[in-house]
Design a protein around this motif. Structure first.
Motif, PDB file in Angstrom:
ATOM      1  N   ARG A  90       0.095  12.283  -9.332  1.00 39.70           N
ATOM      2  CA  ARG A  90      -0.634  13.523  -9.061  1.00 39.70           C
ATOM      3  C   ARG A  90       0.278  14.728  -9.224  1.00 39.70           C
ATOM      4  O   ARG A  90      -0.115  15.743  -9.805  1.00 39.70           O
ATOM      5  CB  ARG A  90      -1.235  13.495  -7.653  1.00 39.70           C
ATOM      6  CG  ARG A  90      -2.046  14.751  -7.344  1.00 39.70           C
ATOM      7  CD  ARG A  90      -2.683  14.691  -5.992  1.00 39.70           C
ATOM      8  NE  ARG A  90      -1.670  14.502  -4.965  1.00 39.70           N
ATOM      9  CZ  ARG A  90      -1.929  14.310  -3.690  1.00 39.70           C
ATOM     10  NH1 ARG A  90      -3.170  14.265  -3.270  1.00 39.70           N
ATOM     11  NH2 ARG A  90      -0.958  14.166  -2.823  1.00 39.70           N
TER      12      ARG A  90
ATOM     13  N   LEU B  75       0.644   4.209  -2.770  1.00 36.26           N
ATOM     14  CA  LEU B  75       0.392   5.603  -2.384  1.00 36.26           C
ATOM     15  C   LEU B  75       1.492   6.526  -2.882  1.00 36.26           C
ATOM     16  O   LEU B  75       1.217   7.639  -3.346  1.00 36.26           O
ATOM     17  CB  LEU B  75       0.242   5.717  -0.864  1.00 36.26           C
ATOM     18  CG  LEU B  75      -1.051   5.139  -0.301  1.00 36.26           C
ATOM     19  CD1 LEU B  75      -0.976   5.083   1.229  1.00 36.26           C
ATOM     20  CD2 LEU B  75      -2.247   5.962  -0.746  1.00 36.26           C
TER      21      LEU B  75
ATOM     22  N   LEU C  70       0.940   7.004  -6.583  1.00 33.42           N
ATOM     23  CA  LEU C  70      -0.181   7.933  -6.791  1.00 33.42           C
ATOM     24  C   LEU C  70       0.239   9.380  -6.548  1.00 33.42           C
ATOM     25  O   LEU C  70      -0.142  10.276  -7.298  1.00 33.42           O
ATOM     26  CB  LEU C  70      -1.351   7.575  -5.870  1.00 33.42           C
ATOM     27  CG  LEU C  70      -2.180   6.374  -6.287  1.00 33.42           C
ATOM     28  CD1 LEU C  70      -3.130   5.985  -5.157  1.00 33.42           C
ATOM     29  CD2 LEU C  70      -2.942   6.674  -7.562  1.00 33.42           C
ATOM     30  N   ALA C  71       1.019   9.607  -5.499  1.00 29.25           N
ATOM     31  CA  ALA C  71       1.497  10.960  -5.210  1.00 29.25           C
ATOM     32  C   ALA C  71       2.378  11.484  -6.344  1.00 29.25           C
ATOM     33  O   ALA C  71       2.281  12.653  -6.734  1.00 29.25           O
ATOM     34  CB  ALA C  71       2.258  10.987  -3.887  1.00 29.25           C
TER      35      ALA C  71
ATOM     36  N   CYS D  49       0.819  -1.218   0.000  1.00 29.29           N
ATOM     37  CA  CYS D  49       0.000   0.000   0.000  1.00 29.29           C
ATOM     38  C   CYS D  49       0.853   1.270   0.000  1.00 29.29           C
ATOM     39  O   CYS D  49       0.533   2.238  -0.691  1.00 29.29           O
ATOM     40  CB  CYS D  49      -0.932   0.018   1.207  1.00 29.29           C
ATOM     41  SG  CYS D  49      -2.236  -1.224   1.123  1.00 29.29           S
ATOM     42  N   ALA D  50       1.930   1.270   0.742  1.00 26.90           N
ATOM     43  CA  ALA D  50       2.797   2.448   0.799  1.00 26.90           C
ATOM     44  C   ALA D  50       3.402   2.741  -0.569  1.00 26.90           C
ATOM     45  O   ALA D  50       3.509   3.904  -0.976  1.00 26.90           O
ATOM     46  CB  ALA D  50       3.896   2.255   1.840  1.00 26.90           C
TER      47      ALA D  50
END
Length: 67
Positions: A22, A15, A18-19, A11-12
């Motif tokens: 973005r 994330l 995704l960051a 998950c890390a």
């Protein structure tokens, strides 16, 4: 992104990915908005618009695309 989600990455890691995505999209959005402001709001026939109208147009753009 799709590979990270389908291979059940940590998950890390997802994330962080995704960051990064973005951040890249936000940078591209800023470049396109700057280009639009320079070429469509501050030049040509629109340059005779009152400063208040130009400011309102820029605010509308930022609100529309960055919210």
């Amino acid at each position: 992104m799709e590979r990270s989600l389908t291979t059940e990455d940590d998950c890390a890691d997802v994330l962080m990915l995704l960051a990064n995505v973005r951040g890249g999209i936000n940078s591209l959005m800023a470049e396109v908005l700057e280009d639009h402001i320079r070429h469509h709001l501050l030049s040509g026939e629109k340059s005779s618009s009152p400063p208040q109208e130009l400011a309102e147009n820029m605010i509308d753009l930022v609100r529309a695309y960055l919210q």
